[in-house]
Write an enzyme that holds these catalytic residues in place. Sequence first.
Site, PDB file in Angstrom:
ATOM      1  CD  GLU A 242      -1.884   2.283   1.606  1.00 32.11           C
ATOM      2  OE1 GLU A 242      -1.456   3.135   0.792  1.00 32.11           O
ATOM      3  OE2 GLU A 242      -2.106   2.514   2.790  1.00 32.11           O
ATOM      4  CB  CYS A 276      -2.283   6.722   2.261  1.00 32.35           C
ATOM      5  SG  CYS A 276      -3.354   5.614   3.195  1.00 32.35           S
TER       6      CYS A 276
END
Length: 495
Positions: A242, A276
């Site tokens: 990720e 994020c």
Amino acid sequence: MTVTEPAAAIAETFDSLNPATGEVVGTHRIFTDAEVNETVQRGRKAAAWWAELGFADRGKILRGWRSALVRRSAELADLMHQENGKPHADAMIEIVLAADHLDWASKHARKVLGRRRVSSGMLMINQTASVEYQPLGVVGVIGPWNYPVFTPAGSIVYALAAGNAVVFKPSEYTPGIGQWLADSFREVAGDLPLFQVITGLGATGNALCRSGVDKLAFTGSAATGKKVMAACAENLTPVVIEAGGKDALLVDEDANLDAAADAAVWGGMSNAGQTCVGVERVYVHERVYDQFLDKVVTLAKDLKAGEGEPIGPITMPSQLKVIRRHIADAIEHGGRAVVGGLDAVGDRYVQPTVLVDVPEESAAVREETFGPTLTIAKVPDMEDALRRANATNYGLGGAVFSRARGLELARRLRSGMTSVNGVITFAGVPSLPFGGIGESGFGRIHGPDGMREFARPKAITQQRFTSPVRTTTFTRRPSDDRQLVRMARLLYGRR
């Protein structure tokens, strides 16, 4: 005469610092390569016991940990405020979300991973077929500093629920939080090394990649993610990556503008923009652009960054240079700061900044900023908004505000996750997978998809009766071959 310990025997250490004050929060060991390998091997022995324990008993222990997190949430939130810098209220939200995922994983592991019958098909009708998902063994997790509880929990919790042991390397900016998590788990689960923490800098993470763990889950930048993949490739260790994003919010002409503006400001500036899946780019239909911008400016002007304010410090000092560079580049290329600007970037805090008229090729639009900034662009229609939003190497999350076309636009947004008439809501739904595409990485955490990332599928067939058509033997007859062809034509040969 004083006898001193040999220098080689003294463990190296590093300090974690309060990003708001620079004060030392804690001192932690730097694990050597040998110590990392030893930690993984200890986990292997514990993993065998944990896998045999079964879903029900593992679930009880995990729910006990969930309850401990909630009972001690104020203590953990205080540590997060000191080491990460985020306000207590934001830390509490993160803890509660982690507890919710822990509850879901503990209760759904059997349904997701347990043995189930599947169809054997007509050609194999004499066989029963089943699939189950078995633990991998030891899972390595390298976690980030921006959400030091919730984000790594998405790997740790689901890996434990799947029957694995976990070795966790927290960010060097938040090692104390990682150690707190492991200690709290051990108080519930006992002294077996099921969830261990190794602390250190980049070399420690590199050692974990090369340690022979059965899978590694990483959260961080795309550049570091590539290094993680290269290190893991030496042992063919599979990875979940990720790697951040540059998420867009689309505002259609029929959107609820009050809700959209509130979502844009919160999605872009909460956690000091260090999210994020936070909002960094906003594309607004020209018919409502002025109204929307006015609402965003009104909200953003009232926000402040500082101790006791809704926005905390920038946790990683080097990120201040990135934020300053992006704002400067946007202004140099014709953009305007309608809130904040270059003066908003301080030594530890960044005040909210809203940029308009920023060219699409500028760094503020193309690169991940990771600060409390927004670029807002006017578009003639949602087709143009989609084209711009999708013109990125990233593809993590996103959001759409539209009354009539929300789902349609969300499906066409190139991202792993999208919220309609909200922002980042997908992260709070434990049954949904979380992850991206492109430079945002691959693989998933959360939900059934995320849990299966930490298990291996095991397929089993078992003969119920002897097939009248012999195929898997050298004793088969010409009549068996003819019968097989007749069956195939009957089943599949018709137009």
